[in-house]
Design a protein around this motif. Structure first.
Motif, mmCIF file in Angstrom:
data_model
loop_
_atom_site.group_PDB
_atom_site.id
_atom_site.type_symbol
_atom_site.label_atom_id
_atom_site.label_comp_id
_atom_site.label_asym_id
_atom_site.label_seq_id
_atom_site.Cartn_x
_atom_site.Cartn_y
_atom_site.Cartn_z
ATOM 1 N N LEU A 34 12.437 -12.316 -17.671
ATOM 2 C CA LEU A 34 11.674 -11.110 -17.479
ATOM 3 C C LEU A 34 11.675 -10.656 -16.127
ATOM 4 N N VAL A 35 11.553 -11.336 -15.249
ATOM 5 C CA VAL A 35 11.436 -10.795 -13.688
ATOM 6 C C VAL A 35 13.116 -10.393 -13.411
ATOM 7 N N LEU A 39 13.935 -6.504 -12.333
ATOM 8 C CA LEU A 39 14.812 -6.268 -11.316
ATOM 9 C C LEU A 39 16.153 -5.683 -11.416
ATOM 10 N N CYS A 40 16.586 -5.970 -12.530
ATOM 11 C CA CYS A 40 17.964 -5.325 -12.833
ATOM 12 C C CYS A 40 17.752 -3.770 -13.379
ATOM 13 N N PHE A 41 16.771 -3.579 -14.343
ATOM 14 C CA PHE A 41 16.498 -2.194 -14.372
ATOM 15 C C PHE A 41 16.167 -1.440 -13.041
ATOM 16 N N PHE A 94 23.803 -1.272 -18.967
ATOM 17 C CA PHE A 94 22.957 -2.420 -18.155
ATOM 18 C C PHE A 94 21.689 -2.332 -18.945
ATOM 19 N N PHE A 95 21.272 -0.995 -19.322
ATOM 20 C CA PHE A 95 20.005 -1.089 -20.208
ATOM 21 C C PHE A 95 19.833 -1.924 -21.505
ATOM 22 N N LEU A 96 21.104 -1.441 -22.255
ATOM 23 C CA LEU A 96 21.508 -2.501 -23.438
ATOM 24 C C LEU A 96 21.546 -3.908 -23.064
ATOM 25 N N TYR A 97 22.541 -4.045 -22.058
ATOM 26 C CA TYR A 97 22.605 -5.701 -21.701
ATOM 27 C C TYR A 97 21.306 -6.288 -21.105
ATOM 28 N N GLY A 98 20.517 -5.676 -20.284
ATOM 29 C CA GLY A 98 19.131 -6.255 -19.880
ATOM 30 C C GLY A 98 18.366 -6.764 -21.133
ATOM 31 N N ILE A 100 19.534 -7.385 -24.143
ATOM 32 C CA ILE A 100 19.925 -8.353 -24.902
ATOM 33 C C ILE A 100 19.668 -9.758 -24.284
ATOM 34 N N LEU A 101 19.781 -9.667 -23.048
ATOM 35 C CA LEU A 101 19.592 -10.880 -22.214
ATOM 36 C C LEU A 101 18.283 -11.328 -22.223
ATOM 37 N N LEU A 102 17.265 -10.354 -22.294
ATOM 38 C CA LEU A 102 15.835 -10.793 -22.184
ATOM 39 C C LEU A 102 15.596 -11.387 -23.709
ATOM 40 N N ALA A 103 15.977 -10.740 -24.798
ATOM 41 C CA ALA A 103 15.930 -11.442 -26.111
ATOM 42 C C ALA A 103 16.646 -12.537 -26.313
ATOM 43 N N GLU A 104 17.785 -12.948 -25.550
ATOM 44 C CA GLU A 104 18.463 -14.056 -25.652
ATOM 45 C C GLU A 104 17.491 -15.013 -24.599
ATOM 46 N N GLY A 105 16.766 -14.705 -23.671
ATOM 47 C CA GLY A 105 15.884 -15.415 -22.924
ATOM 48 C C GLY A 105 14.914 -16.169 -23.958
ATOM 49 N N PHE A 106 14.455 -15.206 -24.831
ATOM 50 C CA PHE A 106 13.162 -15.597 -25.494
ATOM 51 C C PHE A 106 13.871 -16.791 -26.412
ATOM 52 N N TYR A 107 14.890 -16.381 -27.079
ATOM 53 C CA TYR A 107 15.491 -17.214 -27.995
ATOM 54 C C TYR A 107 15.699 -18.778 -27.443
ATOM 55 N N THR A 108 16.585 -18.854 -26.396
ATOM 56 C CA THR A 108 16.788 -20.047 -25.774
ATOM 57 C C THR A 108 15.497 -20.657 -25.318
ATOM 58 N N THR A 109 14.568 -20.027 -24.821
ATOM 59 C CA THR A 109 13.222 -20.660 -24.137
ATOM 60 C C THR A 109 12.517 -21.298 -25.335
#
Length: 260
Positions: A34-35, A39-41, A94-98, A100-109
Protein backbone atom coordinates in the motif's frame (compact mmCIF):
# COMPACT_ATOMS: atom_id res chain seq x y z
CA UNK A 1 -30.10 -6.34 38.02
CA UNK A 2 -29.42 -5.10 34.49
CA UNK A 3 -30.00 -1.48 33.59
CA UNK A 4 -31.52 -0.53 30.21
CA UNK A 5 -28.05 0.55 29.09
CA UNK A 6 -26.24 -2.71 29.93
CA UNK A 7 -25.29 -5.00 27.04
CA UNK A 8 -26.59 -8.52 27.06
CA UNK A 9 -24.27 -11.50 26.68
CA UNK A 10 -25.29 -11.96 23.04
CA UNK A 11 -24.56 -8.32 22.27
CA UNK A 12 -21.15 -8.54 23.92
CA UNK A 13 -20.30 -11.65 21.90
CA UNK A 14 -21.47 -9.92 18.72
CA UNK A 15 -19.26 -6.90 19.45
CA UNK A 16 -16.34 -9.18 20.24
CA UNK A 17 -16.89 -11.02 16.97
CA UNK A 18 -16.98 -7.74 15.01
CA UNK A 19 -13.79 -6.57 16.74
CA UNK A 20 -11.97 -9.81 15.93
CA UNK A 21 -13.20 -9.60 12.33
CA UNK A 22 -11.85 -6.05 12.03
CA UNK A 23 -8.50 -7.13 13.47
CA UNK A 24 -8.30 -9.96 10.93
CA UNK A 25 -9.16 -7.61 8.09
CA UNK A 26 -6.53 -5.10 9.20
CA UNK A 27 -4.03 -7.93 9.52
CA UNK A 28 -4.65 -8.86 5.91
CA UNK A 29 -3.83 -5.40 4.53
CA UNK A 30 -0.48 -5.42 2.68
CA UNK A 31 0.87 -2.24 4.24
CA UNK A 32 4.18 -2.44 2.41
CA UNK A 33 2.44 -2.76 -0.96
CA UNK A 34 0.00 0.00 0.00
CA UNK A 35 2.81 2.42 0.89
CA UNK A 36 4.70 1.42 -2.27
CA UNK A 37 1.60 2.01 -4.40
CA UNK A 38 1.02 5.49 -2.99
CA UNK A 39 4.70 6.33 -3.43
CA UNK A 40 4.75 4.88 -6.95
CA UNK A 41 1.66 6.80 -8.06
CA UNK A 42 3.05 10.03 -6.59
CA UNK A 43 6.51 9.54 -8.10
CA UNK A 44 5.24 8.61 -11.57
CA UNK A 45 2.76 11.51 -11.53
CA UNK A 46 5.50 13.99 -10.62
CA UNK A 47 7.93 12.57 -13.16
CA UNK A 48 5.45 12.42 -16.04
CA UNK A 49 3.61 15.68 -15.36
CA UNK A 50 6.63 17.83 -14.57
CA UNK A 51 8.78 16.17 -17.22
CA UNK A 52 6.20 16.80 -19.93
CA UNK A 53 5.93 20.53 -19.15
CA UNK A 54 9.70 20.89 -18.66
CA UNK A 55 10.41 19.37 -22.07
CA UNK A 56 8.06 21.87 -23.69
CA UNK A 57 9.79 24.75 -21.90
CA UNK A 58 13.21 23.44 -22.91
CA UNK A 59 12.19 23.36 -26.56
CA UNK A 60 10.91 26.94 -26.29
CA UNK A 61 14.22 28.14 -24.80
CA UNK A 62 16.24 26.45 -27.54
CA UNK A 63 14.06 27.82 -30.33
CA UNK A 64 14.12 31.38 -28.98
CA UNK A 65 17.75 31.70 -27.91
CA UNK A 66 20.03 28.92 -29.18
CA UNK A 67 18.69 27.62 -32.48
CA UNK A 68 16.81 30.14 -34.60
CA UNK A 69 16.66 27.93 -37.71
CA UNK A 70 13.97 25.25 -37.52
CA UNK A 71 15.91 22.66 -39.51
CA UNK A 72 18.79 22.77 -37.03
CA UNK A 73 16.70 21.42 -34.18
CA UNK A 74 14.13 19.41 -36.17
CA UNK A 75 15.51 16.11 -34.88
CA UNK A 76 15.50 17.39 -31.30
CA UNK A 77 11.87 18.45 -31.70
CA UNK A 78 10.94 14.97 -32.88
CA UNK A 79 12.81 13.38 -29.97
CA UNK A 80 11.08 15.61 -27.42
CA UNK A 81 7.67 14.84 -28.91
CA UNK A 82 8.49 11.13 -28.83
CA UNK A 83 9.55 11.39 -25.19
CA UNK A 84 6.28 13.12 -24.36
CA UNK A 85 4.33 10.27 -25.93
CA UNK A 86 6.47 7.81 -23.98
CA UNK A 87 5.56 9.71 -20.82
CA UNK A 88 1.87 9.13 -21.58
CA UNK A 89 2.56 5.40 -21.91
CA UNK A 90 4.60 5.27 -18.70
CA UNK A 91 1.83 6.98 -16.73
CA UNK A 92 -0.84 4.60 -18.05
CA UNK A 93 1.28 1.49 -17.57
CA UNK A 94 2.30 2.24 -13.99
CA UNK A 95 -1.25 3.18 -13.02
CA UNK A 96 -2.41 -0.29 -14.05
CA UNK A 97 0.70 -2.06 -12.77
CA UNK A 98 0.44 -0.41 -9.35
CA UNK A 99 -3.18 -1.54 -8.98
CA UNK A 100 -2.24 -5.09 -10.04
CA UNK A 101 0.65 -5.23 -7.59
CA UNK A 102 -1.58 -3.94 -4.79
CA UNK A 103 -4.18 -6.60 -5.59
CA UNK A 104 -1.43 -9.24 -5.71
CA UNK A 105 -0.24 -7.95 -2.33
CA UNK A 106 -3.70 -8.52 -0.84
CA UNK A 107 -3.77 -12.00 -2.35
CA UNK A 108 -0.37 -13.12 -1.12
CA UNK A 109 -0.72 -11.46 2.30
CA UNK A 110 -3.98 -13.32 2.90
CA UNK A 111 -2.26 -16.54 1.88
CA UNK A 112 0.77 -15.94 4.09
CA UNK A 113 -1.21 -15.01 7.18
CA UNK A 114 -3.83 -17.74 6.60
CA UNK A 115 -6.85 -15.58 7.20
CA UNK A 116 -9.07 -18.17 5.56
CA UNK A 117 -8.76 -21.77 6.66
CA UNK A 118 -9.93 -23.08 3.31
CA UNK A 119 -7.35 -21.03 1.38
CA UNK A 120 -4.92 -23.10 -0.68
CA UNK A 121 -2.12 -21.82 -2.84
CA UNK A 122 -1.93 -23.19 -6.38
CA UNK A 123 0.93 -23.64 -8.80
CA UNK A 124 -0.62 -21.02 -11.08
CA UNK A 125 -0.82 -18.52 -8.22
CA UNK A 126 2.81 -19.09 -7.30
CA UNK A 127 3.87 -18.71 -10.94
CA UNK A 128 2.01 -15.40 -11.20
CA UNK A 129 3.68 -14.18 -7.99
CA UNK A 130 7.07 -15.22 -9.35
CA UNK A 131 6.37 -13.40 -12.60
CA UNK A 132 5.59 -10.20 -10.69
CA UNK A 133 8.83 -10.56 -8.71
CA UNK A 134 10.86 -10.87 -11.92
CA UNK A 135 9.03 -8.03 -13.70
CA UNK A 136 9.39 -5.72 -10.70
CA UNK A 137 13.13 -6.36 -10.59
CA UNK A 138 13.42 -5.51 -14.29
CA UNK A 139 11.38 -2.33 -13.86
CA UNK A 140 13.47 -1.35 -10.83
CA UNK A 141 16.68 -1.61 -12.85
CA UNK A 142 15.08 0.33 -15.72
CA UNK A 143 13.96 3.11 -13.40
CA UNK A 144 17.45 3.43 -11.99
CA UNK A 145 18.45 4.35 -15.53
CA UNK A 146 15.50 6.75 -15.81
CA UNK A 147 16.51 8.37 -12.53
CA UNK A 148 20.07 8.86 -13.79
CA UNK A 149 18.83 10.19 -17.13
CA UNK A 150 16.47 12.67 -15.42
CA UNK A 151 19.44 14.13 -13.52
CA UNK A 152 21.13 15.19 -16.79
CA UNK A 153 18.84 18.17 -17.59
CA UNK A 154 19.04 19.23 -13.94
CA UNK A 155 22.83 19.34 -14.28
CA UNK A 156 22.66 21.34 -17.53
CA UNK A 157 20.19 23.88 -16.18
CA UNK A 158 22.19 24.16 -12.96
CA UNK A 159 25.30 25.04 -14.95
CA UNK A 160 23.42 27.84 -16.70
CA UNK A 161 21.89 29.09 -13.47
CA UNK A 162 25.22 29.06 -11.62
CA UNK A 163 26.88 30.96 -14.48
CA UNK A 164 24.20 33.63 -14.37
CA UNK A 165 24.49 33.81 -10.57
CA UNK A 166 28.27 34.26 -10.87
CA UNK A 167 27.83 37.15 -13.30
CA UNK A 168 25.43 38.90 -10.94
CA UNK A 169 27.62 38.36 -7.89
CA UNK A 170 29.11 41.64 -6.61
CA UNK A 171 32.23 39.88 -5.33
CA UNK A 172 33.10 38.46 -8.72
CA UNK A 173 36.08 40.09 -10.40
CA UNK A 174 34.95 40.14 -13.98
CA UNK A 175 36.86 42.00 -16.63
CA UNK A 176 34.30 41.39 -19.34
CA UNK A 177 30.88 39.88 -18.67
CA UNK A 178 30.31 39.34 -22.39
CA UNK A 179 33.18 36.84 -22.45
CA UNK A 180 31.23 34.43 -20.23
CA UNK A 181 29.15 32.10 -22.37
CA UNK A 182 27.12 28.92 -22.22
CA UNK A 183 27.37 26.83 -25.37
CA UNK A 184 24.68 24.13 -25.45
CA UNK A 185 26.18 22.62 -28.61
CA UNK A 186 28.92 21.01 -26.55
CA UNK A 187 26.30 18.87 -24.80
CA UNK A 188 25.08 17.40 -28.07
CA UNK A 189 21.61 18.90 -27.70
CA UNK A 190 21.80 20.73 -31.02
CA UNK A 191 24.30 20.30 -33.92
CA UNK A 192 27.47 22.38 -34.14
CA UNK A 193 26.20 24.30 -37.16
CA UNK A 194 23.21 25.63 -35.22
CA UNK A 195 23.09 29.40 -34.85
CA UNK A 196 23.77 31.11 -32.53
CA UNK A 197 24.32 27.96 -30.47
CA UNK A 198 25.51 29.86 -27.42
CA UNK A 199 24.52 32.78 -25.20
CA UNK A 200 26.93 35.21 -23.59
CA UNK A 201 26.92 37.98 -21.02
CA UNK A 202 23.73 39.96 -20.63
CA UNK A 203 21.93 37.73 -23.14
CA UNK A 204 22.62 34.73 -20.93
CA UNK A 205 21.43 36.67 -17.90
CA UNK A 206 18.19 37.52 -19.69
CA UNK A 207 17.64 33.84 -20.51
CA UNK A 208 18.05 32.88 -16.85
CA UNK A 209 15.43 35.48 -15.92
CA UNK A 210 12.78 34.14 -18.30
CA UNK A 211 9.81 32.25 -16.94
CA UNK A 212 10.53 29.30 -19.24
CA UNK A 213 13.99 28.80 -17.76
CA UNK A 214 12.88 29.24 -14.14
CA UNK A 215 9.89 26.93 -14.54
CA UNK A 216 11.71 24.24 -16.54
CA UNK A 217 14.65 24.17 -14.12
CA UNK A 218 12.47 23.58 -11.09
CA UNK A 219 10.20 21.14 -12.91
CA UNK A 220 13.21 19.05 -13.90
CA UNK A 221 14.24 18.94 -10.23
CA UNK A 222 10.76 17.78 -9.22
CA UNK A 223 10.70 15.23 -12.06
CA UNK A 224 14.06 13.86 -10.90
CA UNK A 225 12.70 13.60 -7.35
CA UNK A 226 9.63 11.80 -8.71
CA UNK A 227 11.86 9.30 -10.51
CA UNK A 228 13.74 8.73 -7.26
CA UNK A 229 10.47 8.17 -5.39
CA UNK A 230 9.44 5.63 -8.03
CA UNK A 231 12.73 3.77 -7.60
CA UNK A 232 12.14 3.60 -3.83
CA UNK A 233 8.58 2.37 -4.43
CA UNK A 234 9.82 -0.39 -6.74
CA UNK A 235 12.41 -1.41 -4.14
CA UNK A 236 9.62 -1.77 -1.58
CA UNK A 237 7.61 -3.76 -4.12
CA UNK A 238 10.65 -6.00 -4.67
CA UNK A 239 11.03 -6.76 -0.98
CA UNK A 240 7.31 -7.35 -0.43
CA UNK A 241 6.75 -9.55 -3.48
CA UNK A 242 9.96 -11.52 -2.91
CA UNK A 243 9.09 -12.19 0.72
CA UNK A 244 5.52 -13.25 -0.07
CA UNK A 245 6.65 -15.46 -2.94
CA UNK A 246 9.28 -17.15 -0.76
CA UNK A 247 6.75 -17.85 2.00
CA UNK A 248 4.19 -19.16 -0.48
CA UNK A 249 6.76 -21.49 -1.99
CA UNK A 250 7.79 -22.69 1.46
CA UNK A 251 4.16 -23.31 2.44
CA UNK A 252 3.57 -25.30 -0.74
CA UNK A 253 6.50 -27.59 0.12
CA UNK A 254 5.21 -27.89 3.68
CA UNK A 255 1.77 -28.93 2.39
CA UNK A 256 3.35 -31.57 0.14
CA UNK A 257 5.35 -32.97 3.06
CA UNK A 258 2.36 -33.15 5.39
CA UNK A 259 0.04 -34.86 2.93
CA UNK A 260 1.51 -38.30 3.61
Amino acid sequence: METPYDDTEDERQEKRGCFECCIKCLGGVPYASLVATILCFSGVALFCGCGHVALTGTLTILENHFSKITTDHAMLTDIIQLMQYVIYGIASFFFLYGIILLAEGFYTTSAVKELHNEFKTTVCGRCISGMFVFLTYILGIAWLGVFGFSAVPVFLFYNMWSTCAAMRSPVANLTSIESICVDVRQYGIIPWNATPGKACGSTLGDICNTSEFYLSYHLYIVACAGAGATVIALLIYMMATTYNFAVLKFKSREDCCTKF
